[in-house]
Design an enzyme around this catalytic site. Structure first.
Site, PDB file in Angstrom:
ATOM      1  N   HIS A 116      -1.554   3.646  -8.552  1.00 13.53           N
ATOM      2  CA  HIS A 116      -1.876   2.763  -9.675  1.00 13.53           C
ATOM      3  C   HIS A 116      -1.582   3.446 -10.999  1.00 13.53           C
ATOM      4  O   HIS A 116      -1.631   4.662 -11.101  1.00 13.53           O
ATOM      5  CB  HIS A 116      -3.350   2.333  -9.642  1.00 13.53           C
ATOM      6  CG  HIS A 116      -4.327   3.471  -9.529  1.00 13.53           C
ATOM      7  ND1 HIS A 116      -4.597   4.094  -8.329  1.00 13.53           N
ATOM      8  CD2 HIS A 116      -5.102   4.099 -10.451  1.00 13.53           C
ATOM      9  CE1 HIS A 116      -5.489   5.054  -8.511  1.00 13.53           C
ATOM     10  NE2 HIS A 116      -5.810   5.084  -9.807  1.00 13.53           N
ATOM     11  N   HIS A 159       0.838  -1.205   0.000  1.00 14.09           N
ATOM     12  CA  HIS A 159       0.000   0.000   0.000  1.00 14.09           C
ATOM     13  C   HIS A 159       0.870   1.251   0.000  1.00 14.09           C
ATOM     14  O   HIS A 159       1.534   1.567   0.987  1.00 14.09           O
ATOM     15  CB  HIS A 159      -0.941   0.041   1.204  1.00 14.09           C
ATOM     16  CG  HIS A 159      -1.826   1.248   1.187  1.00 14.09           C
ATOM     17  ND1 HIS A 159      -3.004   1.295   0.453  1.00 14.09           N
ATOM     18  CD2 HIS A 159      -1.684   2.477   1.743  1.00 14.09           C
ATOM     19  CE1 HIS A 159      -3.552   2.496   0.590  1.00 14.09           C
ATOM     20  NE2 HIS A 159      -2.763   3.234   1.359  1.00 14.09           N
ATOM     21  N   GLY A 219      -7.193  13.941 -10.437  1.00 19.55           N
ATOM     22  CA  GLY A 219      -8.341  13.077 -10.683  1.00 19.55           C
ATOM     23  C   GLY A 219      -8.249  11.727 -10.005  1.00 19.55           C
ATOM     24  O   GLY A 219      -8.959  10.791 -10.376  1.00 19.55           O
ATOM     25  N   ASN A 227      -2.966   9.033 -12.151  1.00 20.20           N
ATOM     26  CA  ASN A 227      -3.619  10.198 -11.562  1.00 20.20           C
ATOM     27  C   ASN A 227      -3.093  10.372 -10.135  1.00 20.20           C
ATOM     28  O   ASN A 227      -2.953   9.389  -9.406  1.00 20.20           O
ATOM     29  CB  ASN A 227      -5.139  10.013 -11.552  1.00 20.20           C
ATOM     30  CG  ASN A 227      -5.704   9.906 -12.960  1.00 20.20           C
ATOM     31  OD1 ASN A 227      -5.178  10.511 -13.884  1.00 20.20           O
ATOM     32  ND2 ASN A 227      -6.765   9.128 -13.125  1.00 20.20           N
TER      33      ASN A 227
END
Ligand code: 5GP
Ligand code: ZN
Length: 112
Positions: free
Chosen positions: A98, A45, A91, A85
């Site tokens: 990712h 993460h 956004g 993003n």
């Protein structure tokens, strides 16, 4: 911690995985913006590209390597776009780093 992409990486939320290594998972986006649209994530993460540091930047190379290998597997010979993003103005809606990998249509530039 509540994170949809951590849950997808662990298989706790179902997804259509197209690629997986010890560190990386790629799966089909639930709301595809092109005929081919996968999301490439690290299993670790990391909230966003802004959280890449000298300690963890090797994961970014592994994410690009995943894109390159997926392109060969899926025969994306006409090319593709990788988009990350970052933050509100970028956004970003899911707070786990990712890459979007989009292909199989002519993508406009600059993006909106
Ligand atoms: P972002 O807006 O953060 O750049 O991208 C998040 C992406 O994740 C969006 O394209 C969205 O459709 C996708 N997404 C969000 N939740 C899920 C989910 O539960 N499953 C899958 N496969 N994709 C998801
Ligand atoms: Zn996460």
């Amino acid at each position: 911690m509540d994170c949809v992409f951590c849950d997808i990486a662990k298989g706790e939320i179902p997804s259509t995985k197209v690629y997986e290594t010890d560190d990386i998972v790629a799966f089909k986006d639930i709301d595809p913006q092109a005929p081919f649209h996968v999301v490439i994530i690290p299993k670790q993460h990391i909230p966003s590209p802004a959280h890449i540091t000298k300690e963890n930047y090797d994961i970014a190379g592994k994410m690009i390597l995943a894109a390159s290998e997926i392109a060969k597997m899926e025969k994306l010979d006409k090319g593709y776009r990788i988009v990350a993003n970052c933050g509100e103005d970028g956004g970003q809606t899911v707070g786990h780093i990712h890459f979007h990998m989009l292909a199989q249509r002519n993508l406009s530039w600059p993006p909106g």
